[in-house]
Scaffold this active site. Structure first.
Site, PDB file in Angstrom:
ATOM      1  N   GLY A 192       0.835  -1.211   0.000  1.00 16.98           N
ATOM      2  CA  GLY A 192       0.000   0.000   0.000  1.00 16.98           C
ATOM      3  C   GLY A 192       0.864   1.253   0.000  1.00 16.98           C
ATOM      4  N   VAL A 215       6.075 -17.409   5.852  1.00 13.26           N
ATOM      5  CA  VAL A 215       6.191 -17.949   7.201  1.00 13.26           C
ATOM      6  C   VAL A 215       7.294 -18.995   7.117  1.00 13.26           C
ATOM      7  CG1 VAL A 215       5.027 -19.303   8.982  1.00 13.26           C
ATOM      8  CG2 VAL A 215       3.774 -17.516   7.776  1.00 13.26           C
ATOM      9  N   ARG A 250      10.319  -9.169   3.082  1.00 11.64           N
ATOM     10  CA  ARG A 250      11.470  -8.634   2.378  1.00 11.64           C
ATOM     11  C   ARG A 250      11.002  -7.489   1.494  1.00 11.64           C
ATOM     12  NH1 ARG A 250      14.622 -13.667   0.326  1.00 11.64           N
ATOM     13  NH2 ARG A 250      15.422 -13.870   2.456  1.00 11.64           N
ATOM     14  N   LYS A 290      28.392  -8.466   6.468  1.00 12.45           N
ATOM     15  CA  LYS A 290      28.714  -9.764   7.082  1.00 12.45           C
ATOM     16  C   LYS A 290      29.974 -10.340   6.421  1.00 12.45           C
ATOM     17  CE  LYS A 290      24.749 -11.591   9.322  1.00 12.45           C
ATOM     18  NZ  LYS A 290      24.152 -12.867   9.699  1.00 12.45           N
ATOM     19  N   GLU A 347      10.420 -10.268  11.121  1.00 12.78           N
ATOM     20  CA  GLU A 347      11.677  -9.680  10.643  1.00 12.78           C
ATOM     21  C   GLU A 347      11.463  -9.108   9.246  1.00 12.78           C
ATOM     22  OE1 GLU A 347      16.081 -11.390  10.736  1.00 12.78           O
ATOM     23  OE2 GLU A 347      15.077 -11.919   8.871  1.00 12.78           O
ATOM     24  N   ASN A 358      19.773  -8.260  -3.346  1.00 14.75           N
ATOM     25  CA  ASN A 358      18.869  -9.410  -3.362  1.00 14.75           C
ATOM     26  C   ASN A 358      19.361 -10.480  -4.333  1.00 14.75           C
ATOM     27  OD1 ASN A 358      16.359 -10.661  -2.517  1.00 14.75           O
ATOM     28  ND2 ASN A 358      15.620 -10.287  -4.594  1.00 14.75           N
ATOM     29  N   ILE A 409      21.405 -15.952  -4.778  1.00 17.01           N
ATOM     30  CA  ILE A 409      22.356 -16.913  -5.361  1.00 17.01           C
ATOM     31  C   ILE A 409      23.170 -17.571  -4.240  1.00 17.01           C
ATOM     32  CG2 ILE A 409      24.409 -17.124  -6.845  1.00 17.01           C
ATOM     33  CD1 ILE A 409      22.556 -16.005  -8.754  1.00 17.01           C
TER      34      ILE A 409
HETATM   35  P1  0O2 Z   1      11.913 -20.143  -1.838  1.00 14.69           P
HETATM   36  O1  0O2 Z   1      12.675 -21.114  -2.627  1.00 14.69           O
HETATM   37  O2  0O2 Z   1      11.292 -20.742  -0.611  1.00 14.69           O
HETATM   38  O3  0O2 Z   1      12.728 -18.912  -1.528  1.00 14.69           O
HETATM   39  P2  0O2 Z   1       1.439 -13.043  -3.220  1.00 14.69           P
HETATM   40  O4  0O2 Z   1       1.132 -12.497  -1.862  1.00 14.69           O
HETATM   41  O5  0O2 Z   1       0.417 -13.993  -3.742  1.00 14.69           O
HETATM   42  O6  0O2 Z   1       1.780 -11.965  -4.194  1.00 14.69           O
HETATM   43  P3  0O2 Z   1       3.115 -15.180  -2.242  1.00 14.69           P
HETATM   44  O7  0O2 Z   1       2.834 -16.404  -3.062  1.00 14.69           O
HETATM   45  O8  0O2 Z   1       2.509 -15.129  -0.882  1.00 14.69           O
HETATM   46  O9  0O2 Z   1       2.790 -13.867  -3.081  1.00 14.69           O
HETATM   47  O10 0O2 Z   1       4.659 -15.119  -2.105  1.00 14.69           O
HETATM   48  P4  0O2 Z   1       5.555 -13.809  -1.977  1.00 14.69           P
HETATM   49  O11 0O2 Z   1       4.987 -12.881  -0.993  1.00 14.69           O
HETATM   50  O12 0O2 Z   1       5.788 -13.309  -3.357  1.00 14.69           O
HETATM   51  O13 0O2 Z   1       6.893 -14.310  -1.387  1.00 14.69           O
HETATM   52  C1  0O2 Z   1       7.293 -15.640  -1.167  1.00 14.69           C
HETATM   53  C2  0O2 Z   1       8.766 -15.681  -1.473  1.00 14.69           C
HETATM   54  O14 0O2 Z   1       9.368 -14.624  -0.737  1.00 14.69           O
HETATM   55  C3  0O2 Z   1       9.436 -16.928  -1.015  1.00 14.69           C
HETATM   56  O15 0O2 Z   1       9.903 -17.534  -2.146  1.00 14.69           O
HETATM   57  C4  0O2 Z   1      10.642 -16.504  -0.196  1.00 14.69           C
HETATM   58  O16 0O2 Z   1      11.849 -16.872  -0.789  1.00 14.69           O
HETATM   59  C5  0O2 Z   1      10.641 -15.018  -0.236  1.00 14.69           C
HETATM   60  N1  0O2 Z   1      10.819 -14.382   1.068  1.00 14.69           N
HETATM   61  C6  0O2 Z   1      10.167 -13.295   1.458  1.00 14.69           C
HETATM   62  N2  0O2 Z   1      10.550 -12.886   2.648  1.00 14.69           N
HETATM   63  C7  0O2 Z   1      11.456 -13.723   3.076  1.00 14.69           C
HETATM   64  C8  0O2 Z   1      12.221 -13.801   4.259  1.00 14.69           C
HETATM   65  O17 0O2 Z   1      12.128 -12.992   5.157  1.00 14.69           O
HETATM   66  N3  0O2 Z   1      13.070 -14.827   4.348  1.00 14.69           N
HETATM   67  C9  0O2 Z   1      13.178 -15.726   3.370  1.00 14.69           C
HETATM   68  N4  0O2 Z   1      14.023 -16.728   3.512  1.00 14.69           N
HETATM   69  N5  0O2 Z   1      12.483 -15.687   2.238  1.00 14.69           N
HETATM   70  C10 0O2 Z   1      11.618 -14.687   2.077  1.00 14.69           C
HETATM   71  P5  0O2 Z   1       9.427 -18.970  -2.549  1.00 14.69           P
HETATM   72  O18 0O2 Z   1       8.687 -18.797  -3.807  1.00 14.69           O
HETATM   73  O19 0O2 Z   1       8.646 -19.604  -1.441  1.00 14.69           O
HETATM   74  O20 0O2 Z   1      10.762 -19.691  -2.812  1.00 14.69           O
HETATM   75  P1  0O2 Z   2      16.046 -18.206   5.732  1.00 15.10           P
HETATM   76  O1  0O2 Z   2      14.615 -18.195   5.969  1.00 15.10           O
HETATM   77  O2  0O2 Z   2      16.572 -19.464   5.152  1.00 15.10           O
HETATM   78  O3  0O2 Z   2      16.551 -16.973   5.021  1.00 15.10           O
HETATM   79  P2  0O2 Z   2      21.292 -16.624  12.191  1.00 15.10           P
HETATM   80  O4  0O2 Z   2      20.056 -17.080  11.470  1.00 15.10           O
HETATM   81  O5  0O2 Z   2      21.475 -17.244  13.522  1.00 15.10           O
HETATM   82  O6  0O2 Z   2      22.508 -16.739  11.321  1.00 15.10           O
HETATM   83  P3  0O2 Z   2      20.181 -14.148  13.211  1.00 15.10           P
HETATM   84  O7  0O2 Z   2      20.977 -13.480  14.270  1.00 15.10           O
HETATM   85  O8  0O2 Z   2      18.920 -14.839  13.584  1.00 15.10           O
HETATM   86  O9  0O2 Z   2      21.169 -15.073  12.381  1.00 15.10           O
HETATM   87  O10 0O2 Z   2      19.738 -13.092  12.207  1.00 15.10           O
HETATM   88  P4  0O2 Z   2      20.460 -12.329  11.058  1.00 15.10           P
HETATM   89  O11 0O2 Z   2      21.835 -12.820  10.799  1.00 15.10           O
HETATM   90  O12 0O2 Z   2      20.295 -10.880  11.335  1.00 15.10           O
HETATM   91  O13 0O2 Z   2      19.530 -12.712   9.876  1.00 15.10           O
HETATM   92  C1  0O2 Z   2      19.328 -14.015   9.474  1.00 15.10           C
HETATM   93  C2  0O2 Z   2      18.709 -13.987   8.085  1.00 15.10           C
HETATM   94  O14 0O2 Z   2      19.391 -13.003   7.281  1.00 15.10           O
HETATM   95  C3  0O2 Z   2      18.913 -15.294   7.385  1.00 15.10           C
HETATM   96  O15 0O2 Z   2      17.821 -16.098   7.658  1.00 15.10           O
HETATM   97  C4  0O2 Z   2      18.982 -14.876   5.933  1.00 15.10           C
HETATM   98  O16 0O2 Z   2      17.694 -14.672   5.421  1.00 15.10           O
HETATM   99  C5  0O2 Z   2      19.692 -13.544   6.013  1.00 15.10           C
HETATM  100  N1  0O2 Z   2      21.153 -13.717   5.978  1.00 15.10           N
HETATM  101  C6  0O2 Z   2      22.014 -13.451   6.975  1.00 15.10           C
HETATM  102  N2  0O2 Z   2      23.277 -13.696   6.589  1.00 15.10           N
HETATM  103  C7  0O2 Z   2      23.222 -14.134   5.317  1.00 15.10           C
HETATM  104  C8  0O2 Z   2      24.214 -14.537   4.365  1.00 15.10           C
HETATM  105  O17 0O2 Z   2      25.411 -14.561   4.620  1.00 15.10           O
HETATM  106  N3  0O2 Z   2      23.752 -14.925   3.143  1.00 15.10           N
HETATM  107  C9  0O2 Z   2      22.429 -14.905   2.819  1.00 15.10           C
HETATM  108  N4  0O2 Z   2      22.091 -15.288   1.599  1.00 15.10           N
HETATM  109  N5  0O2 Z   2      21.471 -14.538   3.710  1.00 15.10           N
HETATM  110  C10 0O2 Z   2      21.857 -14.160   4.937  1.00 15.10           C
HETATM  111  P5  0O2 Z   2      17.953 -17.690   7.795  1.00 15.10           P
HETATM  112  O18 0O2 Z   2      17.877 -18.069   9.221  1.00 15.10           O
HETATM  113  O19 0O2 Z   2      19.119 -18.151   7.000  1.00 15.10           O
HETATM  114  O20 0O2 Z   2      16.619 -18.175   7.210  1.00 15.10           O
END
Ligand code: 0O2
Ligand code: 0O2
Length: 233
Positions: A29, A50, A81, A116, A143, A152, A157
């Site tokens: 929004g 989630v 994000r 980092k 978060e 991103n 990657i």
């Molecule tokens: P993967 O491989 O799990 O990353 P809509 O509300 O219908 O427009 P929808 O289907 O709810 O959209 O999904 P949305 O909001 O586009 O986002 C889902 C994707 O966002 C996931 O990808 C996540 O990768 C990514 N994402 C968003 N926020 C976070 C976050 O805080 N942490 C992590 N790890 N991922 C996040 P996919 O498609 O599930 O693929």
């Molecule tokens: P997901 O859902 O797989 O992304 P910790 O998780 O213990 O390492 P902390 O203190 O909980 O760290 O939080 P931090 O480091 O502030 O944020 C963690 C999240 O930031 C990760 O979630 C990633 O989404 C992202 N992140 C942090 N460091 C990196 C990095 O080096 N590379 C990438 N690609 N992402 C990073 P999770 O837990 O991995 O969950």
């Protein structure tokens, strides 16, 4: 230590799902409001998820978090994000979130200034957000990761390579990833240096489309439609 888990995950995660749905609408929004007011929008797109149950369980074991501390210590069960075009936009979004009265910022981590060791850059905010349930209000943590498109690209990657190597990258890949992170940041800096030029062009572009159709409102809707067509939006 044996860690107890919720018996009904779906029920437990329901308020988190609701928070994500509500926050996506609110943040998207904000983007719409900037567009309607014909201003540069600091928000390019918003995603949310989630945390999958297996990732929650893995993190609880890794961090030795007990069930009673899970909601307080696992700050990213609800994760959002926000992607921005420019680094400057990130800080504008941070300010916008700080000013809101429907959420409370409880923690901020600036991994742009404090990169980092992996090369990861993003701005993280942890918020406390009230969700209305049939049993009353529940305040939960979420978060928000705010980053440029370039940050991103790198993080996506690197995250997928992490799955392959479980964090233990061969030296050569490690080095290349670090160099790639610096290159991605250099791209951000180059874009920032010509930000005004780009924004002017973007305004002309959207204005031009409005002129062509002679129906400014319709062209705006088309723009919004285009943004929701994007696979990651
Ligand atoms: P993967 O491989 O799990 O990353 P809509 O509300 O219908 O427009 P929808 O289907 O709810 O959209 O999904 P949305 O909001 O586009 O986002 C889902 C994707 O966002 C996931 O990808 C996540 O990768 C990514 N994402 C968003 N926020 C976070 C976050 O805080 N942490 C992590 N790890 N991922 C996040 P996919 O498609 O599930 O693929
Ligand atoms: P997901 O859902 O797989 O992304 P910790 O998780 O213990 O390492 P902390 O203190 O909980 O760290 O939080 P931090 O480091 O502030 O944020 C963690 C999240 O930031 C990760 O979630 C990633 O989404 C992202 N992140 C942090 N460091 C990196 C990095 O080096 N590379 C990438 N690609 N992402 C990073 P999770 O837990 O991995 O969950």
């Amino acid at each position: 230590m044996e860690i107890a888990m919720p018996t009904d995950w779906e029920l437990f995660l329901l308020p988190y799902k609701q928070a994500i749905d509500e926050l996506k609408i609110k943040l998207r929004g904000m983007r719409k409001q900037f567009q309607r007011e014909n201003l540069h929008t600091p928000i390019e797109f918003v995603t949310g998820r989630v945390k999958p149950v297996d990732s929650i369980i893995e993190k609880m074991h890794r961090r030795q978090i007990s069930e009673d501390l899970m909601e307080q210590d696992l700050q990213d069960i609800a994760g959002l994000r926000i992607m921005c075009q420019f680094v400057e936009d990130i800080y504008q979004v941070v300010d916008l979130i700080r000013q809101r009265t429907d959420m409370e910022v409880v923690e901020e981590r600036d991994y742009i200034t404090n990169v980092k060791p992996s090369g990861y850059r993003s701005y993280h905010m942890v918020i406390r957000y009230p969700v209305q349930t049939v049993h009353g209000e529940k305040k939960l943590l979420a978060e928000i990761q705010i980053r440029t498109l370039s940050m991103n690209f790198w993080a996506t990657i690197e995250h997928s390579l992490n799955y392959k190597y479980q964090g233990a990258f061969p030296d050569e890949i490690n080095e290349r990833l670090k160099r790639a992170a610096e290159a991605a940041f250099m791209l951000d800096q180059e874009m920032s240096a010509i930000r005004e030029e780009i924004q002017e062009a973007q305004q002309l572009f959207s204005y031009g489309k409005g002129q062509q159709r002679h129906e400014p409102d319709q062209s705006l809707e088309q723009n919004e439609q285009r943004s929701t067509d994007h696979p990651t939006r």
